[in-house]
Design a protein around this motif. Structure first.
Motif, PDB file in Angstrom:
ATOM      1  N   PRO A  17       0.811  -1.223   0.000  1.00  0.00           N
ATOM      2  CA  PRO A  17       0.000   0.000   0.000  1.00  0.00           C
ATOM      3  C   PRO A  17       0.847   1.278   0.000  1.00  0.00           C
ATOM      4  CG  PRO A  17      -0.073  -1.068   2.140  1.00  0.00           C
ATOM      5  CD  PRO A  17       0.674  -1.987   1.224  1.00  0.00           C
ATOM      6  N   ASP A  18       2.121   1.175   0.343  1.00  0.00           N
ATOM      7  CA  ASP A  18       3.004   2.339   0.343  1.00  0.00           C
ATOM      8  C   ASP A  18       4.357   1.960  -0.259  1.00  0.00           C
ATOM      9  OD1 ASP A  18       4.152   4.800   0.748  1.00  0.00           O
ATOM     10  OD2 ASP A  18       4.435   4.542   2.895  1.00  0.00           O
ATOM     11  N   PRO A  19       4.414   1.787  -1.607  1.00  0.00           N
ATOM     12  CA  PRO A  19       5.650   1.338  -2.256  1.00  0.00           C
ATOM     13  C   PRO A  19       6.650   2.465  -2.523  1.00  0.00           C
ATOM     14  CG  PRO A  19       3.968   1.618  -3.894  1.00  0.00           C
ATOM     15  CD  PRO A  19       3.319   1.910  -2.551  1.00  0.00           C
ATOM     16  N   GLY A  20       6.366   3.640  -2.019  1.00  0.00           N
ATOM     17  CA  GLY A  20       7.218   4.789  -2.290  1.00  0.00           C
ATOM     18  C   GLY A  20       8.376   4.930  -1.327  1.00  0.00           C
ATOM     19  N   PRO A  21       9.170   5.968  -1.530  1.00  0.00           N
ATOM     20  CA  PRO A  21      10.352   6.196  -0.704  1.00  0.00           C
ATOM     21  C   PRO A  21       9.990   6.521   0.748  1.00  0.00           C
ATOM     22  CG  PRO A  21       9.978   8.057  -2.164  1.00  0.00           C
ATOM     23  CD  PRO A  21       8.987   7.012  -2.539  1.00  0.00           C
ATOM     24  N   LYS A  22      10.893   6.154   1.634  1.00  0.00           N
ATOM     25  CA  LYS A  22      10.754   6.436   3.065  1.00  0.00           C
ATOM     26  C   LYS A  22      11.685   7.597   3.413  1.00  0.00           C
ATOM     27  CE  LYS A  22       8.301   2.626   3.428  1.00  0.00           C
ATOM     28  NZ  LYS A  22       7.449   2.575   2.294  1.00  0.00           N
ATOM     29  N   PRO A  23      11.297   8.443   4.345  1.00  0.00           N
ATOM     30  CA  PRO A  23      12.092   9.645   4.628  1.00  0.00           C
ATOM     31  C   PRO A  23      13.487   9.388   5.186  1.00  0.00           C
ATOM     32  CG  PRO A  23      10.243   9.459   6.148  1.00  0.00           C
ATOM     33  CD  PRO A  23      10.086   8.372   5.134  1.00  0.00           C
ATOM     34  N   ASP A  24      13.729   8.245   5.803  1.00  0.00           N
ATOM     35  CA  ASP A  24      15.023   7.981   6.439  1.00  0.00           C
ATOM     36  C   ASP A  24      15.966   7.156   5.562  1.00  0.00           C
ATOM     37  OD1 ASP A  24      13.349   5.781   6.611  1.00  0.00           O
ATOM     38  OD2 ASP A  24      14.207   5.091   8.493  1.00  0.00           O
ATOM     39  N   ARG A  25      15.672   7.057   4.261  1.00  0.00           N
ATOM     40  CA  ARG A  25      16.460   6.235   3.351  1.00  0.00           C
ATOM     41  C   ARG A  25      17.106   7.109   2.267  1.00  0.00           C
ATOM     42  NH1 ARG A  25      17.146   1.710   5.859  1.00  0.00           N
ATOM     43  NH2 ARG A  25      17.567   0.669   3.907  1.00  0.00           N
ATOM     44  N   VAL A  26      18.134   6.561   1.583  1.00  0.00           N
ATOM     45  CA  VAL A  26      18.831   7.249   0.496  1.00  0.00           C
ATOM     46  C   VAL A  26      18.546   6.484  -0.793  1.00  0.00           C
ATOM     47  CG1 VAL A  26      21.085   7.947  -0.411  1.00  0.00           C
ATOM     48  CG2 VAL A  26      20.643   8.011   2.063  1.00  0.00           C
ATOM     49  N   TYR A  27      18.145   7.202  -1.845  1.00  0.00           N
ATOM     50  CA  TYR A  27      17.743   6.567  -3.093  1.00  0.00           C
ATOM     51  C   TYR A  27      18.486   7.143  -4.287  1.00  0.00           C
ATOM     52  CZ  TYR A  27      13.821   5.028  -0.256  1.00  0.00           C
ATOM     53  OH  TYR A  27      13.055   4.481   0.740  1.00  0.00           O
ATOM     54  N   ARG A  28      18.553   6.334  -5.334  1.00  0.00           N
ATOM     55  CA  ARG A  28      19.026   6.765  -6.636  1.00  0.00           C
ATOM     56  C   ARG A  28      17.933   6.433  -7.640  1.00  0.00           C
ATOM     57  NH1 ARG A  28      21.545   9.128  -3.699  1.00  0.00           N
ATOM     58  NH2 ARG A  28      23.771   9.052  -3.316  1.00  0.00           N
ATOM     59  N   GLU A  29      17.660   7.362  -8.542  1.00  0.00           N
ATOM     60  CA  GLU A  29      16.636   7.130  -9.559  1.00  0.00           C
ATOM     61  C   GLU A  29      17.245   6.383 -10.741  1.00  0.00           C
ATOM     62  OE1 GLU A  29      13.487   9.464 -12.450  1.00  0.00           O
ATOM     63  OE2 GLU A  29      14.527  10.584 -10.882  1.00  0.00           O
ATOM     64  N   LEU A  30      16.569   5.315 -11.179  1.00  0.00           N
ATOM     65  CA  LEU A  30      17.008   4.531 -12.322  1.00  0.00           C
ATOM     66  C   LEU A  30      16.462   5.180 -13.586  1.00  0.00           C
ATOM     67  CD1 LEU A  30      16.346   0.989 -10.833  1.00  0.00           C
ATOM     68  CD2 LEU A  30      18.473   2.327 -10.792  1.00  0.00           C
ATOM     69  N   VAL A  31      17.358   5.394 -14.569  1.00  0.00           N
ATOM     70  CA  VAL A  31      17.001   6.116 -15.784  1.00  0.00           C
ATOM     71  C   VAL A  31      17.243   5.236 -17.001  1.00  0.00           C
ATOM     72  CG1 VAL A  31      17.490   8.160 -17.175  1.00  0.00           C
ATOM     73  CG2 VAL A  31      17.642   8.289 -14.685  1.00  0.00           C
ATOM     74  N   GLY A  32      16.216   5.058 -17.815  1.00  0.00           N
ATOM     75  CA  GLY A  32      16.318   4.246 -19.021  1.00  0.00           C
ATOM     76  C   GLY A  32      16.128   2.778 -18.711  1.00  0.00           C
ATOM     77  N   GLY A  33      16.034   1.977 -19.760  1.00  0.00           N
ATOM     78  CA  GLY A  33      15.906   0.533 -19.583  1.00  0.00           C
ATOM     79  C   GLY A  33      14.597   0.103 -18.961  1.00  0.00           C
ATOM     80  N   PRO A  34      14.517  -1.164 -18.580  1.00  0.00           N
ATOM     81  CA  PRO A  34      13.259  -1.725 -18.098  1.00  0.00           C
ATOM     82  C   PRO A  34      12.814  -1.208 -16.727  1.00  0.00           C
ATOM     83  CG  PRO A  34      14.999  -3.341 -17.907  1.00  0.00           C
ATOM     84  CD  PRO A  34      15.567  -2.174 -18.663  1.00  0.00           C
ATOM     85  N   LEU A  35      13.715  -0.640 -15.955  1.00  0.00           N
ATOM     86  CA  LEU A  35      13.357  -0.181 -14.596  1.00  0.00           C
ATOM     87  C   LEU A  35      13.292   1.350 -14.505  1.00  0.00           C
ATOM     88  CD1 LEU A  35      15.545  -2.739 -12.630  1.00  0.00           C
ATOM     89  CD2 LEU A  35      13.134  -2.925 -13.299  1.00  0.00           C
ATOM     90  N   ASP A  36      13.183   1.992 -15.655  1.00  0.00           N
ATOM     91  CA  ASP A  36      13.147   3.453 -15.729  1.00  0.00           C
ATOM     92  C   ASP A  36      12.124   4.045 -14.760  1.00  0.00           C
ATOM     93  OD1 ASP A  36      13.872   5.988 -16.991  1.00  0.00           O
ATOM     94  OD2 ASP A  36      11.843   5.956 -17.822  1.00  0.00           O
ATOM     95  N   GLY A  37      12.574   5.009 -13.980  1.00  0.00           N
ATOM     96  CA  GLY A  37      11.685   5.712 -13.065  1.00  0.00           C
ATOM     97  C   GLY A  37      11.603   5.131 -11.668  1.00  0.00           C
ATOM     98  N   LEU A  38      12.082   3.902 -11.475  1.00  0.00           N
ATOM     99  CA  LEU A  38      12.072   3.321 -10.134  1.00  0.00           C
ATOM    100  C   LEU A  38      13.205   3.920  -9.305  1.00  0.00           C
ATOM    101  CD1 LEU A  38      11.440  -0.484 -10.780  1.00  0.00           C
ATOM    102  CD2 LEU A  38       9.798   1.276 -10.115  1.00  0.00           C
ATOM    103  N   LEU A  39      13.050   3.851  -7.999  1.00  0.00           N
ATOM    104  CA  LEU A  39      14.088   4.298  -7.083  1.00  0.00           C
ATOM    105  C   LEU A  39      14.800   3.081  -6.493  1.00  0.00           C
ATOM    106  CD1 LEU A  39      12.123   7.057  -5.141  1.00  0.00           C
ATOM    107  CD2 LEU A  39      13.672   7.346  -7.082  1.00  0.00           C
ATOM    108  N   LEU A  40      16.113   3.184  -6.369  1.00  0.00           N
ATOM    109  CA  LEU A  40      16.912   2.115  -5.768  1.00  0.00           C
ATOM    110  C   LEU A  40      17.399   2.589  -4.409  1.00  0.00           C
ATOM    111  CD1 LEU A  40      18.351  -0.642  -6.052  1.00  0.00           C
ATOM    112  CD2 LEU A  40      20.295   0.629  -6.995  1.00  0.00           C
ATOM    113  N   ASP A  41      17.115   1.820  -3.373  1.00  0.00           N
ATOM    114  CA  ASP A  41      17.542   2.146  -2.010  1.00  0.00           C
ATOM    115  C   ASP A  41      19.030   1.813  -1.866  1.00  0.00           C
ATOM    116  OD1 ASP A  41      17.990   2.411   0.720  1.00  0.00           O
ATOM    117  OD2 ASP A  41      16.163   1.342   1.285  1.00  0.00           O
TER     118      ASP A  41
END
Length: 88
Positions: A17-41
């Motif tokens: 129900p809450d697949p988005g980023p959490k405030p206490d984590r560090v993310y990188r945005e994936l650009v291009g390819g099959p995972l475009d737009g997802l965030l990597l913790d």
């Protein structure tokens, strides 16, 4: 933010129900390819791990189920990681 526009974190369950980023984590945005737009913790990753990039499992890449998509940091050390191709 509109829930439909909120980015989803790689590895989050599709039914979460809450697949988005959490405030206490560090993310990188994936650009291009099959995972475009997802965030990597990347919380807690060392500089070496971070600079090496990663191969992430995905069923929607070139090799289908069991395949992987390679992502690595963009030149200049931004928060975006670019797709570098798919592998088995």
């Amino acid at each position: 933010m509109d829930e439909l526009l909120r980015p989803r974190v790689y590895g989050a369950d599709i039914d979460d129900p809450d697949p988005g980023p959490k405030p206490d984590r560090v993310y990188r945005e994936l650009v291009g390819g099959p995972l475009d737009g997802l965030l990597l913790d990347v919380t807690g990753w060392s500089e070496r791990e971070h600079s090496a990039g990663v191969e992430l499992r995905t069923d929607i890449g070139r090799f289908g189920p069991g395949g992987r998509a390679r992502y690595a940091p963009r030149e200049g050390g931004t928060d975006h990681w670019e797709w570098r191709g798919d592998s088995r």
